[in-house]
Design an enzyme around this catalytic site. Structure first.
Site, PDB file in Angstrom:
ATOM      1  N   GLY A  14       0.735  -1.139   0.053  1.00 61.32           N
ATOM      2  CA  GLY A  14      -0.092  -0.027  -0.004  1.00 61.32           C
ATOM      3  C   GLY A  14       0.782   1.320  -0.178  1.00 61.32           C
ATOM      4  N   ASP A  34      -3.751  -7.317  -5.803  1.00 60.30           N
ATOM      5  CA  ASP A  34      -2.366  -7.822  -5.638  1.00 60.30           C
ATOM      6  C   ASP A  34      -2.607  -9.526  -5.482  1.00 60.30           C
ATOM      7  OD1 ASP A  34       0.748  -6.435  -5.167  1.00 60.30           O
ATOM      8  OD2 ASP A  34       0.437  -8.743  -5.071  1.00 60.30           O
ATOM      9  N   ILE A  57      -4.401  -9.789 -11.907  1.00 53.72           N
ATOM     10  CA  ILE A  57      -5.125  -8.618 -12.601  1.00 53.72           C
ATOM     11  C   ILE A  57      -5.788  -9.139 -14.020  1.00 53.72           C
ATOM     12  CG2 ILE A  57      -4.494  -6.432 -13.704  1.00 53.72           C
ATOM     13  CD1 ILE A  57      -2.653  -5.848 -11.368  1.00 53.72           C
ATOM     14  N   GLU A  58      -5.068 -10.101 -14.849  1.00 45.54           N
ATOM     15  CA  GLU A  58      -5.330 -10.609 -16.133  1.00 45.54           C
ATOM     16  C   GLU A  58      -6.753 -11.268 -15.883  1.00 45.54           C
ATOM     17  OE1 GLU A  58      -2.677 -10.810 -14.615  1.00 45.54           O
ATOM     18  OE2 GLU A  58      -1.523 -12.653 -15.376  1.00 45.54           O
ATOM     19  N   CYS A  79       6.911  -5.053 -14.816  1.00 46.79           N
ATOM     20  CA  CYS A  79       7.424  -5.394 -15.742  1.00 46.79           C
ATOM     21  C   CYS A  79       9.205  -5.259 -15.533  1.00 46.79           C
ATOM     22  CB  CYS A  79       7.307  -4.236 -16.908  1.00 46.79           C
ATOM     23  SG  CYS A  79       5.663  -4.772 -17.756  1.00 46.79           S
TER      24      CYS A  79
HETATM   25  N1  SAH Z   1       3.468  -0.544  -4.816  1.00 53.62           N
HETATM   26  C1  SAH Z   1       3.596  -1.680  -4.269  1.00 53.62           C
HETATM   27  C2  SAH Z   1       4.644  -3.013  -4.677  1.00 53.62           C
HETATM   28  C3  SAH Z   1       4.428  -3.241  -5.959  1.00 53.62           C
HETATM   29  S1  SAH Z   1       5.528  -4.600  -6.526  1.00 53.62           S
HETATM   30  C4  SAH Z   1       3.931  -1.477  -2.779  1.00 53.62           C
HETATM   31  O1  SAH Z   1       3.739  -0.272  -2.276  1.00 53.62           O
HETATM   32  O2  SAH Z   1       4.013  -2.251  -1.951  1.00 53.62           O
HETATM   33  C5  SAH Z   1       4.599  -5.442  -7.552  1.00 53.62           C
HETATM   34  C6  SAH Z   1       3.527  -6.075  -6.883  1.00 53.62           C
HETATM   35  O3  SAH Z   1       2.723  -6.862  -8.081  1.00 53.62           O
HETATM   36  C7  SAH Z   1       3.848  -7.350  -6.043  1.00 53.62           C
HETATM   37  O4  SAH Z   1       3.325  -7.184  -4.969  1.00 53.62           O
HETATM   38  C8  SAH Z   1       3.110  -8.563  -6.800  1.00 53.62           C
HETATM   39  O5  SAH Z   1       2.477  -9.489  -5.967  1.00 53.62           O
HETATM   40  C9  SAH Z   1       2.102  -7.886  -7.680  1.00 53.62           C
HETATM   41  N2  SAH Z   1       1.659  -8.591  -8.923  1.00 53.62           N
HETATM   42  C10 SAH Z   1       2.586  -8.877  -9.878  1.00 53.62           C
HETATM   43  N3  SAH Z   1       2.075  -9.619 -10.896  1.00 53.62           N
HETATM   44  C11 SAH Z   1       0.700  -9.445 -10.638  1.00 53.62           C
HETATM   45  C12 SAH Z   1      -0.642  -9.894 -11.405  1.00 53.62           C
HETATM   46  N4  SAH Z   1      -0.470 -10.410 -12.519  1.00 53.62           N
HETATM   47  N5  SAH Z   1      -1.684  -9.608 -10.611  1.00 53.62           N
HETATM   48  C13 SAH Z   1      -1.756  -9.078  -9.546  1.00 53.62           C
HETATM   49  N6  SAH Z   1      -0.489  -8.688  -8.780  1.00 53.62           N
HETATM   50  C14 SAH Z   1       0.511  -9.020  -9.256  1.00 53.62           C
END
Ligand code: SAH
Length: 406
Positions: A14, A34, A57-58, A79
């Protein structure tokens, strides 16, 4: 401004949500998505009222997104920074699938969000994922700005150079969503690489720091070159950046047994540690491997100031293992605690971890997160009246003076 409905994608623990709160923008996070169950647990612990979707997400249908009727997307897609010069595999990487899904979904939403903020690692700016993103945004009628910024640029003694894109639906397009107009401003807020121009130049520019590979660079001690050492000295003199001590927990609260570096680690990695002191105005980026791996994962803190780092490390190679160890132990080197890492990343005191989350897990999720102060400034910039109206240099000055460097 009416309360904005915000969708937080790849929400982790978060960081974006905290930045939104810190920015003072009237808003509510309508869903945080997430797949990481540990991160989600920490998120829920801190934001019990926010719906957390433990989903890929997808896998979420368009209709579910439409029902949220959000005005803003905040996201940190995973990415990988495969530049065109490198593996060229960026969008082919399976971890990019969900991001491509979002780009595909965006133009099909019933209501386009007014604002989009994206965070990514350095390197994203030269990926084709970035090209897809900017093309999609332009096609949907957004104005956007790309920014490279590190917490040191906003006075925080921690390096975490990241790519950000902030986008706003152009005023003339907010009612007619199909017309395409977009403009891009690129800017580097980069005191960590002051030798570079302020404008994000060619996408393939070599941004590598001077390294020991260069035979002309003389290595001092600790495998550090004169240039590295000078850079650190300069950073420590920059009074616009706060001191590390402002972010530390009271010493008596720290269980030193947990945080002091072990003899094995000192002997093996002593010469590559990035050591900072309470009065330093710098530290290196904390990554998810902090506390487990040493190389390049974050700085360690010198707690005993009676000995100079240089006197400990000079000619260390000529000593026996035991002598080496005795010398290094004099510095009382320890890891920053997760609370201190969170402080340096701008998390408020109200942020906490559920009791069953181990220290290693805490470092891992913090390492994946972002600097809350930086993102809150960017959110303020993105939602300011000026954003998207002025062009070129004028836009840069708004960015530098009012929102980021105050
Ligand atoms: N901004 C966030 C961290 C992002 S790191 C923070 O403040 O903590 C990227 C995040 O994307 C990771 O927690 C990982 O679990 C999530 N993630 C990666 N691929 C995903 C997907 N296909 N669907 C949902 N979440 C995903």
């Amino acid at each position: 401004m009416e309360s904005l409905r915000v969708l937080e994608l790849y929400s982790g623990i978060g960081g974006m949500h905290y930045a939104l709160k810190e920015s003072g923008i009237s808003a509510q996070v309508v869903a945080a998505v997430d797949i990481n169950t540990t991160a989600n647990k920490i998120y829920r612990h801190n934001f019990p009222d926010t719906p957390v979707w433990n989903k890929t997400i997808e896998g979420i249908p368009l209709d579910d997104f439409n029902k949220l009727s959000f005005d803003m997307i905040m996201m940190s897609p995973p990415c990988q920074p495969f530049t065109r010069l490198g593996l060229q595999g960026d969008v082919a990487d399976p971890r990019c699938k969900s991001f491509l899904f979002i780009l595909d979904l965006l133009p099909r939403l019933c209501k386009l969000p007014t604002y989009i903020l994206l965070e990514n690692v350095k390197g994203f700016e030269s990926s084709s994922a970035r090209d897809y993103l900017t093309k999609t945004l332009s096609g949907c009628g957004y104005t956007y700005q790309e920014i490279m910024i590190s917490p040191t640029n906003v006075g925080v003694p921690n390096s975490r150079l990241r790519y950000f894109l902030v986008a706003k639906m152009s005023a003339e397009n907010s009612s007619i969503q199909t017309s395409a107009k977009g403009c891009s401003f690129s800017h580097v807020m980069d005191s960590e690489f002051p030798e570079r121009s302020s404008v994000l130049r060619s996408k393939c520019q070599n941004t590598d720091r001077p390294s020991e590979d260069n035979p002309n660079v003389h290595v001092l001690y600790k495998r550090e070159t004169q240039m590295d050492s000078q850079k650190k000295t300069d950073q420590n003199k920059n009074l616009s950046v706060q001191q590390i001590q402002d972010y530390l927990e009271p010493q008596m609260n720290i269980d030193m047994g947990l945080y002091l570096l072990k003899p094995k680690t000192l002997l093996r990695y002593g010469s590559i540690l990035d050591i900072v002191q309470p009065h330093s105005r710098r530290s290196v980026c904390f990554t998810k491997g902090y506390g487990r791996y040493v190389e390049g994962t974050g700085s360690v803190l010198q707690c005993c100031m009676e000995n100079e780092i240089s006197s400990v490390f000079t000619n260390l190679d000529q000593l026996t293992e035991e002598e080496k160890l005795q010398k290094m132990l004099k510095l009382s080197l320890r890891y920053f605690t997760p609370r201190e890492v969170a402080n340096l990343m701008g998390f408020p005191q109200s942020f906490s971890f559920p009791e069953d989350i181990s220290i290693i897990q805490q470092y891992r999720v913090l390492g994946n997160s972002l600097n809350v102060v930086v993102v809150s400034r960017l959110l303020q910039l993105m939602t300011s009246e000026h954003f998207g109206h002025s062009e070129g240099e004028e836009q840069f000055s708004v960015l530098e003076n009012e929102y980021l460097c105050s």
